[in-house]
Design an enzyme around this catalytic site. Structure first.
Site, PDB file in Angstrom:
ATOM      1  N   GLU A  52       0.848  -1.191   0.000  1.00  0.00           N
ATOM      2  CA  GLU A  52       0.000   0.000   0.000  1.00  0.00           C
ATOM      3  C   GLU A  52       0.886   1.245   0.000  1.00  0.00           C
ATOM      4  O   GLU A  52       0.436   2.335   0.345  1.00  0.00           O
ATOM      5  CB  GLU A  52      -0.968  -0.006   1.178  1.00  0.00           C
ATOM      6  CG  GLU A  52      -0.330  -0.230   2.525  1.00  0.00           C
ATOM      7  CD  GLU A  52      -1.342  -0.333   3.656  1.00  0.00           C
ATOM      8  OE1 GLU A  52      -2.144   0.599   3.805  1.00  0.00           O
ATOM      9  OE2 GLU A  52      -1.310  -1.335   4.385  1.00  0.00           O
TER      10      GLU A  52
ATOM     11  N   HIS B  60      -2.291  -9.890  12.597  1.00  0.00           N
ATOM     12  CA  HIS B  60      -1.849  -8.636  11.997  1.00  0.00           C
ATOM     13  C   HIS B  60      -1.502  -7.689  13.146  1.00  0.00           C
ATOM     14  O   HIS B  60      -2.242  -7.599  14.132  1.00  0.00           O
ATOM     15  CB  HIS B  60      -2.944  -8.043  11.106  1.00  0.00           C
ATOM     16  CG  HIS B  60      -2.624  -6.647  10.663  1.00  0.00           C
ATOM     17  ND1 HIS B  60      -1.462  -6.355  10.001  1.00  0.00           N
ATOM     18  CD2 HIS B  60      -3.281  -5.469  10.836  1.00  0.00           C
ATOM     19  CE1 HIS B  60      -1.420  -5.053   9.776  1.00  0.00           C
ATOM     20  NE2 HIS B  60      -2.503  -4.492  10.268  1.00  0.00           N
TER      21      HIS B  60
ATOM     22  N   THR C 288       3.651   4.203  15.781  1.00  0.00           N
ATOM     23  CA  THR C 288       3.454   2.869  15.178  1.00  0.00           C
ATOM     24  C   THR C 288       4.066   2.789  13.786  1.00  0.00           C
ATOM     25  O   THR C 288       3.888   1.792  13.090  1.00  0.00           O
ATOM     26  CB  THR C 288       1.951   2.491  15.115  1.00  0.00           C
ATOM     27  OG1 THR C 288       1.295   3.358  14.180  1.00  0.00           O
ATOM     28  CG2 THR C 288       1.285   2.616  16.471  1.00  0.00           C
TER      29      THR C 288
ATOM     30  N   CYS D  77      -3.329  -3.624   4.596  1.00  0.00           N
ATOM     31  CA  CYS D  77      -2.422  -4.627   5.191  1.00  0.00           C
ATOM     32  C   CYS D  77      -2.834  -6.051   4.859  1.00  0.00           C
ATOM     33  O   CYS D  77      -2.093  -6.999   5.165  1.00  0.00           O
ATOM     34  CB  CYS D  77      -2.365  -4.435   6.699  1.00  0.00           C
ATOM     35  SG  CYS D  77      -1.909  -2.768   7.172  1.00  0.00           S
TER      36      CYS D  77
END
Ligand code: COA
Length: 390
Positions: A79, A233, A152, A111
């Site tokens: 992405e 994930h 993050t 993702c």
């Protein structure tokens, strides 16, 4: 016929920033980052690396070990695309010197892209069992400076060779998946940084986990106790604990004691905690950490995997670790790569963050930074030029 991951290799940039530095700069208690969201460090991508070099660096050990013959499909999941038209797979196809008889494409669904690519690859290999597919998943997670998503951030890639003789993980045929049109995380074409409603995204992640889980359990007849470990994930590693807690609730079972919970989940979080979010590569980076670092042997053990892509698409599936898998891992390479990264200061991080890719079409040459076997040497007439470093 078995189908699954024959080889799995992970790559992350050679630069890293400790989140305690970021916490101090942002006036935040460092425990919020290290305990609250479960992140220790974030990978920092230098200007001469991008998704192509990250992925090619992850893939080189795989193709050198397995050979290039028979690879008929190269799928690149990302992405963080570098071109609206040309697939990043084609740059990697050249860098990796793959056969011309190879379909090269790029896929996208946030993702979830890595898992979409893996399932497509498995389908192709099932139809042509004598061939192999190479799945690359690479991303650069970028949010606005000083935004909630900033701690993050991360970057990394995985390469997975998919074949009918998987030496690492044989995929189970049963799977559960769920699609829904939501705006929890997105990046319009005109933006370099993603936009995210983090709390809403976490809620969607956990809700769709249960939707996917229900379909998976109905199809397979398996429950929580049938999986030795889980790889989720990981936009931030704390979410693995939230996810497992939701699964316990859905099954109507009590959460295991802390020690047991740590054993079940924590080994799979080790790499992501040190790199930050790698979007499409996340689940497989987590799998890599589990296989590399779990002290007890995982031969014949079933692993549960959950893939979530904002927007959103979710899938729960599983696979069985193959007997003798340890001989086919890249454990030493992964550990050395993580242990020898160069720490950056806040100033260096911000300089790199704001550097930006030149957009004027002039002849740009990038200074060499530390990295892997490939780098982005320059951009001229809007064309990226890659080179091998050795
Ligand atoms: N010590 C320990 N824990 C602390 C703390 C401290 N001093 N301060 C806060 N925390 C905890 C909070 O209790 C919270 O835990 P909980 O979620 O279990 O309740 C956690 O740290 C995060 O705090 P919060 O105030 O919710 O943080 P935030 O508003 O900065 O947002 C995210 C956190 C994860 C939502 C944000 O970083 C984000 O949006 N990240 C991007 C996520 C993403 O990309 N999702 C899309 C792909 S799936």
């Amino acid at each position: 016929m078995k189908i699954g991951i024959d080889l799995l290799c992970f790559h992350t940039p050679s630069y890293v920033m400790d989140l305690r530095i970021l916490a101090e700069k942002r006036g935040v208690d460092p425990d919020k980052f290290t305990i609250g969201i479960g992140q220790e460090r974030m990978a920092v991508l230098p200007p001469d690396q991008d998704i192509v070099t990250l992925a090619a660096n992850a893939a080189l050990p795989v193709v050198e070990k397995a050979g290039r013959d028979g690879i008929e499909l190269l799928i690149f999941a990302t992405e963080s695309g570098i071109d609206q038209s040309k697939a990043a797979a084609l740059f990697c196809h050249k860098l990796l010197n793959l056969p011309a008889t190879c379909r090269c494409i790029e896929v996208k669904e946030a993702c979830y892209g890595g898992t979409a690519a893996l399932r497509l690859a498995a389908t192709m290999v099932a139809a042509r069992p004598h061939t192999k597919a190479l799945v690359l998943a690479a991303d650069v997670a970028r949010y606005d400076l000083a935004s909630p998503g900033e701690p993050t951030q991360g970057a990394g890639a995985v390469a997975m060779l998919v074949s009918t003789k998987p030496r690492i993980l044989a995929l189970d045929p049963e799977t559960g998946f769920h699609a829904e049109d939501v705006m929890d995380f997105w990046r319009p074409n005109y933006r370099e940084e993603a936009l995210v409603d983090g709390k809403y995204s976490t809620r969607m992640y956990l809700t769709t986990l249960i939707q996917a889980w229900k379909q998976y359990t109905a199809a397979s007849g398996r429950g929580l106790a049938d999986h030795a470990h889980y790889c989720f994930h990981l936009p931030f590693t704390k979410i693995a604990y939230k996810a497992y807690s939701r699964l316990c609730k859905a099954e109507g079972t009590a959460e295991p004691p802390k020690e047991e919970l740590l054993h079940l989940l924590d080994m799979a979080l080790g790499y992501n905690r040190q790199t930050g979010n790698t979007y499409a590569a996340c689940v497989y980076e987590s799998l890599s950490a589990l296989l590399d670092n779990m002290p007890e042997a995982l031969d014949d053990k079933r692993i549960g995997l959950f893939s979530y892509g904002s927007g959103c698409m979710a899938e729960f599936f599983s696979g069985v670790v193959q007997r003798g898998y340890r001989a086919h891992l890249f454990t030493d390479l992964h550990r050395t790569m993580l242990d020898t990264r160069t720490p950056v200061t806040y100033r260096q991080y911000e300089d790199i963050f704001t550097y930006g890719i030149p957009k004027d079409g002039a002849d740009h040459v990038f200074a060499p930074y530390r990295g892997g076997a490939f780098r982005l040497a320059g951009i001229k007439a809007h064309k990226r030029r890659y080179e091998a470093t050795a």
